[in-house]
Write an enzyme that holds these catalytic residues in place. Sequence first.
Site, PDB file in Angstrom:
ATOM      1  CB  CYS A   1       0.724  -2.565   4.848  1.00  0.00           C
ATOM      2  SG  CYS A   1       0.555  -3.632   6.286  1.00  0.00           S
TER       3      CYS A   1
ATOM      4  CG  HIS B   1       9.118 -25.939  11.447  1.00  0.00           C
ATOM      5  ND1 HIS B   1       9.321 -25.903  12.803  1.00  0.00           N
ATOM      6  CD2 HIS B   1      10.183 -26.619  10.927  1.00  0.00           C
ATOM      7  CE1 HIS B   1      10.446 -26.546  13.104  1.00  0.00           C
ATOM      8  NE2 HIS B   1      10.991 -26.980  11.978  1.00  0.00           N
TER       9      HIS B   1
ATOM     10  CB  THR C   1       2.105  -2.723  11.151  1.00  0.00           C
ATOM     11  OG1 THR C   1       0.857  -3.140  10.563  1.00  0.00           O
ATOM     12  CG2 THR C   1       1.923  -1.373  11.838  1.00  0.00           C
TER      13      THR C   1
ATOM     14  CG  HIS D   1       7.517 -29.468  10.100  1.00  0.00           C
ATOM     15  ND1 HIS D   1       7.188 -28.997  11.355  1.00  0.00           N
ATOM     16  CD2 HIS D   1       8.800 -29.894  10.181  1.00  0.00           C
ATOM     17  CE1 HIS D   1       8.229 -29.120  12.152  1.00  0.00           C
ATOM     18  NE2 HIS D   1       9.228 -29.669  11.468  1.00  0.00           N
TER      19      HIS D   1
ATOM     20  CG  ASP E   1      -0.392   0.184   2.538  1.00  0.00           C
ATOM     21  OD1 ASP E   1       0.856   0.336   2.627  1.00  0.00           O
ATOM     22  OD2 ASP E   1      -1.142   0.204   3.530  1.00  0.00           O
TER      23      ASP E   1
HETATM   24  C1  RB5 Z   1      -1.955   2.667   6.281  1.00  0.00           C
HETATM   25  O1  RB5 Z   1      -1.861   3.920   6.827  1.00  0.00           O
HETATM   26  C2  RB5 Z   1      -1.742   1.598   7.347  1.00  0.00           C
HETATM   27  O2  RB5 Z   1      -2.890   1.474   8.112  1.00  0.00           O
HETATM   28  C3  RB5 Z   1      -1.385   0.306   6.689  1.00  0.00           C
HETATM   29  O3  RB5 Z   1      -0.250   0.479   5.921  1.00  0.00           O
HETATM   30  C4  RB5 Z   1      -1.058  -0.883   7.569  1.00  0.00           C
HETATM   31  O4  RB5 Z   1      -0.130  -0.563   8.539  1.00  0.00           O
HETATM   32  C5  RB5 Z   1      -2.173  -1.655   8.106  1.00  0.00           C
HETATM   33  O5  RB5 Z   1      -1.997  -2.687   8.766  1.00  0.00           O
END
Ligand code: RB5
Length: 145
Positions: free
Chosen positions: A63, A96, A65, A131, A7
């Site tokens: 993304c 695994h 996180t 596994h 994203d």
């Molecule tokens: C976008 O701002 C953010 O929410 C997205 O990149 C991500 O971290 C969501 O899990």
Amino acid sequence: MIAIGCDHAGVELKKIIIDTLKEKGFEFNDMGTDGEPCDYPDMAEKVCGEVTSGKAEKGILICGTGIGMSIAANKINGIRAALCADSFSTKFTRLHNDSNVMCMGARTMGPGLACELAEIFLTTPFEGGRHKRRVDLITAIENKN
Ligand code: RB5
């Protein structure tokens, strides 16, 4: 072929991963986004579709996180997505869990670590054996639900 997508939070990191790993011989299908804001579940579905159809051997999703991408990706039958943030877990999710998609957070790690983890993910084989039975049990849960 590796399908890769992000994203808006992951655009820079995605470019660095592609450039770095291309030099090591990996081939990518870059599915975007190139900068336009996009919703991570849409991108997860797009990249995972390449994996489940067999067009891509594995997928990489980025993304902010890595968490949103991994939640979305794991809703898709046949996808075993792992949120990767350290080398031990990245290695063992291949050995695994036979994970076929890796998710990373562009806001939680630097590009050096991300490239190293991507290489580990793409080069570590599945161990099989006991596994395989456990991975088959995951598939059985999918089929029941
Ligand atoms: C976008 O701002 C953010 O929410 C997205 O990149 C991500 O971290 C969501 O899990």
